[in-house]
Design an enzyme around this catalytic site. Structure first.
Site, PDB file in Angstrom:
ATOM      1  N   ASP A 127     -10.375   5.713   4.552  1.00  0.00           N
ATOM      2  CA  ASP A 127     -11.764   4.732   3.731  1.00  0.00           C
ATOM      3  C   ASP A 127     -13.311   5.282   3.767  1.00  0.00           C
ATOM      4  OD1 ASP A 127      -9.434   3.870   2.919  1.00  0.00           O
ATOM      5  OD2 ASP A 127      -9.993   1.827   3.133  1.00  0.00           O
ATOM      6  N   TRP A 179     -12.858   4.773  10.644  1.00  0.00           N
ATOM      7  CA  TRP A 179     -12.515   6.078  10.154  1.00  0.00           C
ATOM      8  C   TRP A 179     -13.742   6.889  10.400  1.00  0.00           C
ATOM      9  CZ3 TRP A 179      -7.487   7.615   9.936  1.00  0.00           C
ATOM     10  CH2 TRP A 179      -6.415   6.821   9.259  1.00  0.00           C
ATOM     11  N   GLU A 187      -4.256  -2.747  14.201  1.00  0.00           N
ATOM     12  CA  GLU A 187      -4.325  -1.324  13.210  1.00  0.00           C
ATOM     13  C   GLU A 187      -4.745   0.257  13.131  1.00  0.00           C
ATOM     14  OE1 GLU A 187      -7.367  -2.400   9.778  1.00  0.00           O
ATOM     15  OE2 GLU A 187      -6.638  -1.227   8.473  1.00  0.00           O
ATOM     16  N   TRP A 192       0.902  -0.932   0.517  1.00  0.00           N
ATOM     17  CA  TRP A 192       0.257   0.203   0.105  1.00  0.00           C
ATOM     18  C   TRP A 192       0.872   1.368   0.241  1.00  0.00           C
ATOM     19  CZ3 TRP A 192      -2.755  -3.808   0.574  1.00  0.00           C
ATOM     20  CH2 TRP A 192      -4.114  -3.864   0.416  1.00  0.00           C
ATOM     21  N   TYR A 249      -7.676 -10.938  -0.958  1.00  0.00           N
ATOM     22  CA  TYR A 249      -7.911  -9.612  -0.566  1.00  0.00           C
ATOM     23  C   TYR A 249      -9.167  -9.218  -1.994  1.00  0.00           C
ATOM     24  CZ  TYR A 249      -7.574  -4.442  -1.111  1.00  0.00           C
ATOM     25  OH  TYR A 249      -8.294  -3.379  -0.723  1.00  0.00           O
ATOM     26  N   GLY A 307      -7.062   7.564   2.046  1.00  0.00           N
ATOM     27  CA  GLY A 307      -6.861   6.488   3.249  1.00  0.00           C
ATOM     28  C   GLY A 307      -7.836   7.001   4.468  1.00  0.00           C
TER      29      GLY A 307
HETATM   30  C1  GLC Z   1      -6.893   0.291   5.051  1.00  0.00           C
HETATM   31  C2  GLC Z   1      -6.930   2.315   5.206  1.00  0.00           C
HETATM   32  C3  GLC Z   1      -6.176   2.592   3.802  1.00  0.00           C
HETATM   33  C4  GLC Z   1      -4.754   1.896   4.491  1.00  0.00           C
HETATM   34  C5  GLC Z   1      -4.928   0.832   4.247  1.00  0.00           C
HETATM   35  C6  GLC Z   1      -3.866  -0.025   4.184  1.00  0.00           C
HETATM   36  O1  GLC Z   1      -7.744   1.126   3.906  1.00  0.00           O
HETATM   37  O2  GLC Z   1      -7.884   2.973   5.888  1.00  0.00           O
HETATM   38  O3  GLC Z   1      -5.592   3.873   4.397  1.00  0.00           O
HETATM   39  O4  GLC Z   1      -3.534   1.862   3.648  1.00  0.00           O
HETATM   40  O5  GLC Z   1      -5.933   0.043   5.013  1.00  0.00           O
HETATM   41  O6  GLC Z   1      -2.729  -0.086   5.705  1.00  0.00           O
END
Ligand code: GLC
Length: 426
Positions: free
Chosen positions: A164, A350, A393, A34, A82, A162
């Protein structure tokens, strides 16, 4: 746990998620590379393995598109754990990637790693090679995501932010249709508690947007105008502005005059434009719905993350007040949504939880602006969260409950970075 033990644990997390030339955010839930995870994770590696830190960012930029975009996920190796995988995105790349981007924090990371490098020859070589690519990405943003030259870029998919499933997107996202989205099986809810994840309704809209952009051949000269979802996020813009500023500063020192000049101009224009997002009522910046032409009155962390950019001092002072206010209604700063708002959900991604990467960026911005007291509280809360609940996380800002994936790369990287760069009580 004392600080040395914490760092040892954190290094173990990084090493377990290391796939050689890139890290995965966590095993299972996120099995690929990512974008902003990598840039921020490199900060952690840099404290004990500088070559490995540079490799992380190099790998990310190796997959830059010809138009300058740096994609949000790089699907280095197949993994059916995924969804949505490469076949859904259909971007036609040799090594498949998604077709959207993520917060451009790489410019900030490169400058920071460069400036404190022990191996300055390596750092100089890497910075010279990476800056032109990062600069091309920044130019792509202002060209393709701000076609009218306002100084602020729009996001076309919530995943680009980021953040989401932030409350910020709710109304704009409701206008995204779901017709033509076939049946699909989510994989995320098999790895993490579904009550901590976005809803099925949100997932259908995420996929509708992907299908729409794919039908336009991922042509970034068309996507902005064609997307029903176009939101300007102050947090995202702050990261871009800060990265432009950092690139300007480093490029000037390396004699890369053109990049320095253009980057400085982009940053200055961005800072001036940020003023249009300020809300006196909430005491923070707001998102702007570009499709509807109105500000979004949502009390999220996006408007506080603006502290990462070189905004005026009186705005910093107001954001500190805002954070103090949030500190009175939760136990751990900084919640991703105001706990007093009806939409707040302390467990759901989020929409309330604390994210260490955000805490770090806000604290870094405040430190540059000469703030002290509030940083101690934010950093202290980060350490208490990890001590209580491990390298999750994200965490509930009231109960510290660990949420989402466990053994998380960027959470661990942030602990290494924070313990090395902020004065935190032992
Ligand atoms: C989720 C988060 C994102 C992050 C990804 C991998 O999608 O919202 O910000 O980059 O996970 O950790």
């Amino acid at each position: 746990m004392n600080h040395d033990e914490m760092i040892r644990h954190a290094r173990q997390v990084l090493s377990d998620n290391d796939r050689g030339a890139y890290t995965v955010p966590t095993h299972g839930l996120y099995p690929f590379q990512w974008n902003w995870d990598s840039a921020l994770s490199a900060l952690g590696f840099a404290h004990y393995d500088e070559p490995r830190a540079w490799t992380e960012i190099e790998t990310l930029l190796d997959h830059q598109w010809d138009d300058g975009m740096v994609p949000h996920i790089i699907f280095h190796a197949p993994d059916d754990g995924y969804f949505p995988g490469p076949e859904v995105w259909g971007t036609g790349r040799a090594v498949p990637t998604t077709g959207i981007t993520q917060p451009p924090v790489a410019g900030f990371a490169v400058r920071r790693i460069h400036d404190r490098a022990r191996d300055s020859a390596l750092a100089g070589r890497q910075a010279r090679a990476l800056l032109p690519k990062i600069h091309a990405w920044h130019q792509w943003f202002y060209r393709c995501r701000d076609p009218e030259g306002t100084g602020l870029v729009a996001l076309l998919h919530p995943w680009e932010s980021g953040r989401d499933n932030s409350v910020d997107w709710d109304d704009a996202f409701d206008r995204v249709p779901i017709d033509g989205v076939g049946e699909f099986t989510r994989r995320d809810t098999a790895h993490a508690n579904p009550a901590h994840r976005p809803t099925d309704g949100q997932y259908k809209r995420y996929i509708w947007l992907v299908q729409k952009f794919k039908s336009l051949g991922w042509d970034n000269t068309k996507l902005h105008d064609a997307s029903p979802f176009k939101v300007v996020d102050p947090g995202f813009n702050a990261i871009l502005i800060r990265a432009c500023e950092d690139v300007a500063d480093l490029a000037a020192r390396l004699g890369m005059e053109e990049i320095a000049k253009e980057s400085r101009a982009m940053a200055d224009k961005g800072v001036a434009a940020m003023e249009s997002l300020w809300s006196d009522e909430l005491g923070q910046y707001l998102c702007y719905d570009r499709a509807e032409g109105k500000l979004i009155p949502s009390a999220s962390i996006g408007g506080v993350l603006a502290a990462f950019a070189p905004i005026p001092k009186h705005r910093i002072t107001a954001l500190v007040r805002r954070i103090e206010e949030l500190g009175e209604v939760c136990n751990y700063l900084i919640p991703s949504h105001d706990p007093r708002a009806p939409e707040f959900d302390g467990l759901r991604y989020w929409r309330g939880p604390v994210w260490l990467i955000v805490n770090f960026m806000v604290a870094d911005g405040l430190q540059r602006a000469g703030e002290r007291e509030i940083i101690d509280r934010i950093m202290g809360d980060c350490l208490r969260l990890i001590e209580t609940s491990g390298f999750a996380e994200y965490h509930d800002p009231v109960t510290a409950e660990p949420c989402g994936g466990a053994h998380f790369t960027w959470t661990a990287a942030m602990i290494i970075e924070i313990l090395h760069t902020f004065e935190v009580a032992a």
